[in-house]
Write an enzyme that holds these catalytic residues in place. Structure first.
Site, PDB file in Angstrom:
ATOM      1  N   GLY A  53     -12.952  -7.228   1.380  1.00  0.00           N
ATOM      2  CA  GLY A  53     -12.867  -6.241   2.707  1.00  0.00           C
ATOM      3  C   GLY A  53     -13.580  -7.252   3.849  1.00  0.00           C
ATOM      4  N   GLY A 178      -7.284  -6.976  -9.120  1.00  0.00           N
ATOM      5  CA  GLY A 178      -6.191  -6.546 -10.290  1.00  0.00           C
ATOM      6  C   GLY A 178      -5.659  -7.623 -11.020  1.00  0.00           C
ATOM      7  CG  ASP A 196       1.893  -5.239  -7.525  1.00  0.00           C
ATOM      8  OD1 ASP A 196       0.445  -5.143  -7.725  1.00  0.00           O
ATOM      9  OD2 ASP A 196       2.535  -4.855  -6.907  1.00  0.00           O
ATOM     10  CB  SER A 265      -5.037  -0.603  -3.521  1.00  0.00           C
ATOM     11  OG  SER A 265      -3.689  -0.725  -3.171  1.00  0.00           O
ATOM     12  CB  CYS A 409     -21.002 -16.953 -19.255  1.00  0.00           C
ATOM     13  SG  CYS A 409     -22.717 -17.295 -19.593  1.00  0.00           S
TER      14      CYS A 409
HETATM   15  N1  LIG Z   1     -13.699  -2.366 -11.630  1.00  0.00           N
HETATM   16  C1  LIG Z   1     -14.403  -2.924 -10.639  1.00  0.00           C
HETATM   17  O1  LIG Z   1     -15.633  -3.306 -10.480  1.00  0.00           O
HETATM   18  C2  LIG Z   1     -13.452  -2.890  -9.405  1.00  0.00           C
HETATM   19  C3  LIG Z   1     -13.607  -4.176  -8.564  1.00  0.00           C
HETATM   20  C4  LIG Z   1     -12.914  -4.520  -7.549  1.00  0.00           C
HETATM   21  C5  LIG Z   1     -11.824  -3.366  -7.062  1.00  0.00           C
HETATM   22  N2  LIG Z   1     -11.856  -2.532  -8.000  1.00  0.00           N
HETATM   23  C6  LIG Z   1     -10.563  -1.232  -7.519  1.00  0.00           C
HETATM   24  O2  LIG Z   1      -9.371  -1.883  -8.042  1.00  0.00           O
HETATM   25  C7  LIG Z   1      -8.425  -1.640  -7.110  1.00  0.00           C
HETATM   26  C8  LIG Z   1      -7.548  -3.057  -6.809  1.00  0.00           C
HETATM   27  O3  LIG Z   1      -8.520  -3.890  -6.180  1.00  0.00           O
HETATM   28  P1  LIG Z   1      -7.639  -4.976  -5.515  1.00  0.00           P
HETATM   29  O4  LIG Z   1      -8.584  -5.911  -4.567  1.00  0.00           O
HETATM   30  O5  LIG Z   1      -6.837  -5.811  -6.495  1.00  0.00           O
HETATM   31  O6  LIG Z   1      -6.525  -4.478  -4.718  1.00  0.00           O
HETATM   32  P2  LIG Z   1      -5.252  -4.775  -3.733  1.00  0.00           P
HETATM   33  O7  LIG Z   1      -4.771  -3.781  -2.548  1.00  0.00           O
HETATM   34  O8  LIG Z   1      -5.227  -6.461  -3.287  1.00  0.00           O
HETATM   35  O9  LIG Z   1      -4.051  -4.778  -4.822  1.00  0.00           O
HETATM   36  C9  LIG Z   1      -3.273  -3.442  -5.056  1.00  0.00           C
HETATM   37  C10 LIG Z   1      -2.112  -3.556  -5.701  1.00  0.00           C
HETATM   38  O10 LIG Z   1      -1.664  -2.256  -6.222  1.00  0.00           O
HETATM   39  C11 LIG Z   1      -0.301  -2.359  -5.995  1.00  0.00           C
HETATM   40  N3  LIG Z   1       0.305  -1.104  -5.578  1.00  0.00           N
HETATM   41  C12 LIG Z   1       0.117  -0.028  -4.946  1.00  0.00           C
HETATM   42  N4  LIG Z   1       0.625   1.206  -5.250  1.00  0.00           N
HETATM   43  C13 LIG Z   1       1.286   0.772  -6.541  1.00  0.00           C
HETATM   44  C14 LIG Z   1       2.019   1.718  -7.207  1.00  0.00           C
HETATM   45  N5  LIG Z   1       2.439   2.880  -6.803  1.00  0.00           N
HETATM   46  N6  LIG Z   1       2.717   1.051  -8.210  1.00  0.00           N
HETATM   47  C15 LIG Z   1       2.635  -0.217  -8.441  1.00  0.00           C
HETATM   48  N7  LIG Z   1       1.795  -0.955  -7.768  1.00  0.00           N
HETATM   49  C16 LIG Z   1       1.114  -0.394  -6.843  1.00  0.00           C
HETATM   50  C17 LIG Z   1      -0.041  -3.140  -4.461  1.00  0.00           C
HETATM   51  O11 LIG Z   1       1.410  -3.705  -4.313  1.00  0.00           O
HETATM   52  C18 LIG Z   1      -1.009  -4.399  -4.796  1.00  0.00           C
HETATM   53  O12 LIG Z   1      -0.455  -5.639  -5.504  1.00  0.00           O
HETATM   54  C19 LIG Z   1      -9.017  -1.148  -5.797  1.00  0.00           C
HETATM   55  O13 LIG Z   1      -9.074   0.325  -5.870  1.00  0.00           O
HETATM   56  C20 LIG Z   1     -10.462  -1.557  -5.937  1.00  0.00           C
HETATM   57  O14 LIG Z   1     -11.553  -0.724  -5.310  1.00  0.00           O
HETATM   58  C21 LIG Z   1     -12.407  -1.857  -8.892  1.00  0.00           C
END
Ligand SMILES: NC(=O)c1ccc[n+]([C@@H]2O[C@H](COP(=O)([O-])OP(=O)(O)OC[C@H]3O[C@@H](n4cnc5c(N)ncnc54)[C@H](O)[C@@H]3O)[C@@H](O)[C@H]2O)c1
Ligand SMILES: NC(=O)c1ccc[n+]([C@@H]2O[C@H](COP(=O)([O-])OP(=O)(O)OC[C@H]3O[C@@H](n4cnc5c(N)ncnc54)[C@H](O)[C@@H]3O)[C@@H](O)[C@H]2O)c1
Lengths: 557, 557
Positions: A53, A178, A196, A265, A409
């Site tokens: 962000g 993701g 996606d 997201s 790692c």
């Molecule tokens: N586990 C963790 O520690 C961790 C770390 C970072 C991010 N996250 C969370 O993971 C999520 C993804 O992060 P990001 O940076 O990859 O986000 P991003 O916005 O870059 O990617 C999200 C993707 O989801 C797709 N999408 C949206 N709605 C959809 C649907 N209904 N069907 C299919 N695809 C769909 C979008 O096209 C996009 O490619 C966020 O909510 C973030 O907060 C978790």
């Protein structure tokens, strides 16, 4: 004060073994700040934004200038203080003290909301530091890849005998974070279908070598997946479509899915595509009718999560991957949303109990051979650790360095200090071309309080206790780290987390060796004692076996 | 772990020059913890409560036992970690590092409210540390007296040529904190009328020598006050009655009042006596009809504050003394409540700009002569500081030591380090019977973020920025303090403040001398740079004159 308004410029860390400052601790801080803003590393370097962000490395360009200028002349017994990306003081300390102390984005709790934060940010009084952006130890997407790899390795260890061979994982979301999923699953030997709705995202992952192939129909994806699974061959498949439609369809078809998760997201309902909306119309619809869009997105998430619960009912391993999709589905009225766990309590916490977490290092020489040598040193040190060996080998093949060559790692209590000491010896002997900086993510075993992620569902209910990251920061300052930071709001946003970071420079001196031994023992030690205190038996065993002192377990016990 | 349930006991710090631990830093921490719980010092020692509502020194008696046991054996290169009053770890550090690191009551902001805090507290997972309770440097009521003295001295300096001689102050509230007001005003040479509705409070202040006389009618009070004022004779008068009635009456009479403030317990509307209610009926009425009582109390506060504004309109110096009476009056619909300022922006902030704040020390010998000698040393060091000289002289007369003999006085940047170095020399030479511990309140120039009190109305609007206390704690760890603490919620309550403390032991060694010089320079230095950053010209001048380095003012400036 200067009238001169400093502006954006392209920056890149100096390489090589020649100091541009008065010592390697200062040099490490300077090079890593510059490296965070290297166009190869940062998302929007012109805006000082590194990742996540608006996670920034410095408040503004004038602050950036003053930081670099001050680091250049900073003495071996001086410490620079940085307040939310602005340098606010230089004080005399001593040679065991950090050269830089950083506090980013911290607010008094009653004012710790996005609205007040944005007000203060626009008044130029603070910045969002994320985790490794404002603490100068971001190393590009390798960190995300490795974290995702480690999570799937933990899934494999828990349910599938240590490997994902012969299993099919179903997930969605191929965005910035993701997008690491397909590669992380295949690195663990498994087959994965990643949905996606944005074709460009699938294509980009294939282009970058993170995903193997793209298909546009459910049937094609499933046929490919089953074939690869039966051949015990790793394969990642990008499937175009809407997860809220396709996941329920796969459930209805009784598809042979072993593991289900999601990284769409979902945390932002205006970024989740609702069922019945074409991807092409999504942005315009979200912009013009945000309330209606939100309702429909949440309704779709409820269907998506309902299908995930359905897979769990049939015996699949299902978990939330930190995108709040359970909470959103619950808002839409789906009552079983929290039937499956978040990934931290499910897989990561046992690692935290051993003091394991995202250990990382970078070569200040800029020479990739230094990383190859440290890779080998780590493999030599821990020959029995198979998952580590697999990761290092795959990372060498798959990871393209961004900026200064670096490696990540997961190592635990009793391991990090060994690796650090070895690196320092290798610098001392001249085996490496220049010093190494050793740091970690703030997402670590004893350095973060974050009730929606790292400290979700603690055994004793202590999720919201924030004393631990503050003790972690202070003990790192007291142990000889080169720079230490305390941040608010990383990962899950303003109001929701407090966390700390440390970076220590291995410059080959005996003093650095002493500092490294303490920092890399005490820092993961915080993870062990935090989990002992919360009542985790595994942490208690680790403390007893490895000699971590916990006063409440001593005395007339 | 032990089944043995540790229970309350009476504790008292060891005295004298014989170590009961392995070094004077550890000894200082141990003695000050025990001293905080000395029945002479603590309000409810059996409950481990030191002062300020429920401000505690240790989580529970088992934790207390484990802390004292661990301090007794702690080495010169070891550090004990304390999480909200419970000892959670011992780690190897080095001789420049603190022997104890403390984090108390900290919560992730979204969970930082009394309800969640109470839940965690009753689950045994946290405690309320207040400011100096959980950080082991409370020294009894002297601290309150001195803070109140300093405030009235600042009023005198701002409006009345440095003394309150020939002025009449009107205030109310003779409780635990407010009871310091009559003595603080007379120490500054003034006359004061203090209203309280509880006769026992007035009598107690007279008994303890804090108030001179009691009268039961307005006329008697005013006659006495005018007579003493005209004779330029200090006098404090306890007046029995309800402030919400008497302050408006005094205004209507056009009484010759120069200064108006208030320390009734207005922060809690169930503890403020409404007009028309007899004091005897107050407790029962508040208990049985809390909503009605609250409405009437707020209505009365509105009348009280309206009269204070009336005095201001007539030219009196009027300020809020940190009891939220303005906020409560506003809730009752009185629109001009915030026409007069809080005491920090009005009087204290200029002192903060100079790095001034509540410097305090205690004699580990237990010998009052050690304090007499340090008093003299301070007077010798700063002969030009009249207010300081007056305070020390009066404190020697009026203050009865509680527990270990101790002293407090406000010193600024460039002064505290001199005093500390002198004390260390006096320990080294044998002039003092044993080492001295040097600390301060968390309410200091650069150690607290608290938008309703210490950081109310900052020039740049940065009231809620909490990076500063965290930097303060880290720089104290990096400078050689003996113990350092980070707390949440002291003074104004959970959610409303973040603050840090430090204590450093002057044991007469050259190393202690080096540490003291750094800590007592850098700690008040935080106050200077915090106010430079907020745009206070005075702080900028102090930084320039005394050589405090601020990177944004350097370079091509
Ligand atoms: N586990 C963790 O520690 C961790 C770390 C970072 C991010 N996250 C969370 O993971 C999520 C993804 O992060 P990001 O940076 O990859 O986000 P991003 O916005 O870059 O990617 C999200 C993707 O989801 C797709 N999408 C949206 N709605 C959809 C649907 N209904 N069907 C299919 N695809 C769909 C979008 O096209 C996009 O490619 C966020 O909510 C973030 O907060 C978790
Ligand atoms: N300025 C600061 O830094 C600071 C420090 C501590 C406390 N405070 C605030 O000051 C206030 C007083 O603190 P305390 O510890 O002395 O409280 P306390 O409860 O011990 O005393 C309050 C006194 O006010 C009297 N009182 C109540 N209603 C009255 C009325 N209508 N007329 C006359 N007297 C009345 C009570 O009889 C009592 O003696 C609190 O609100 C506290 O939060 C400010």
């Amino acid at each position: 004060m200067s009238d001169h308004t400093a502006g954006p410029r392209e920056v890149r860390a100096p390489r090589g073994s020649t100091l541009t400052t008065r010592g390697w601790q200062q040099e490490g801080a300077l090079r890593m700040l510059l490296n965070n803003l290297d166009p190869e590393v940062a998302e929007h370097p012109d805006k000082l934004v590194v990742y996540g962000g608006t996670g920034k490395a410095a408040r503004d360009w004038r602050s950036f200038e003053a930081i670099t200028r001050t680091l250049t002349t900073l003495g071996q017994d001086e410490t620079l203080l940085v307040q939310s990306g602005r340098p606010v003081g230089v004080m005399q300390t001593h040679e065991w003290a950090p050269r830089v102390l950083i506090a980013n984005s911290n607010l008094v709790p009653d004012w710790a909301n996005w609205e007040e934060f944005r007000r203060l940010e626009s008044a130029g009084l603070t910045m969002y530091g994320q985790m490794t952006a404002g603490s100068w130890i971001y190393i590009g997407t390798q960190g995300i890849l490795q974290g995702t790899y480690e999570t799937f390795a933990a899934v494999a260890a828990k349910r599938f005998g240590g490997s994902l061979e012969g299993t099919i994982t179903l997930t969605a979301g191929l965005g910035g974070m993701g997008g690491a999923q397909p590669l992380a699953v295949t690195m663990n030997g498994g087959v994965v279908i990643c949905i996606d709705c944005d074709p460009s995202r699938i294509d980009r992952r294939i282009e970058h070598g993170y995903c193997d192939t793209r298909v546009d129909t459910l049937k094609a994806a499933l046929d490919l997946a089953v074939e690869a699974r039966d051949a015990r061959r790793p394969l990642s498949i990008g499937l175009l479509g809407n997860a809220a439609e396709l996941v329920p369809q796969l459930l209805a078809m009784d598809a042979p899915i072993d593991i289900v998760t999601d990284q769409t997201s979902a945390h932002d309902p205006l970024a989740y595509l609702p069922v019945g909306v074409a991807f092409e119309d999504m942005a315009e619809y979200a912009r013009t009718k945000p309330a209606e869009f939100t309702d429909r997105a949440r309704e779709s998430m409820a269907r998506h999560v309902e299908a995930m619960v359905g897979f769990q009912d049939k015996g699949a391993e299902v978990f939330d991957y930190g995108n709040s999709i359970r909470g959103e589905a619950q808002l839409a009225g789906y009552t079983r949303a929290f039937d499956f766990p978040g990934f931290v309590p499910a897989y990561i916490r046992p690692l935290f109990c051993e003091g394991k977490g995202p250990f990382r290092w970078a070569a200040l020489s800029g020479d990739a051979r230094d990383i190859a040598k440290t890779d080998k040193a780590v493999l030599d040190l821990f020959p029995e650790n198979e998952s580590l060996a697999r990761w290092i080998k795959l990372a060498q093949e798959k990871v393209h360095f961004q900026g200064l060559p670096a490696r990540i790692c997961w190592l635990g209590y009793g391991e990090r200090d060994k690796a650090g000491a070895r690196f320092n010896d290798m610098v001392a002997s001249g085996e490496l071309a220049a010093p190494i900086v050793i740091g970690r993510d703030h997402l670590d075993c004893g350095s973060v309080a974050s009730p929606y992620r790292e400290t979700e569902g603690m055994l004793d209910g202590s999720d919201a206790i924030a004393d631990w990251p503050l003790l972690n920061a202070m003990v790192n300052v007291a142990s000889g780290a080169s720079w230490v930071s305390i941040h608010h709001g990383g990962g899950v946003g303003i109001g929701r987390s407090i966390h700390a970071g440390q970076v220590t420079v291995a410059d080959g001196t005996p003093l650095a060796g002493e500092k490294i031994r303490r920092v890399l023992t005490n820092d993961p030690g915080m993870g062990v004692i935090r989990h002992v205190d919360a009542g985790y038996d595994l942490a208690g065993e680790v403390a007893d076996e490895r000699g971590v002192r916990v006063p409440m377990r001593e005395g007339d016990a």
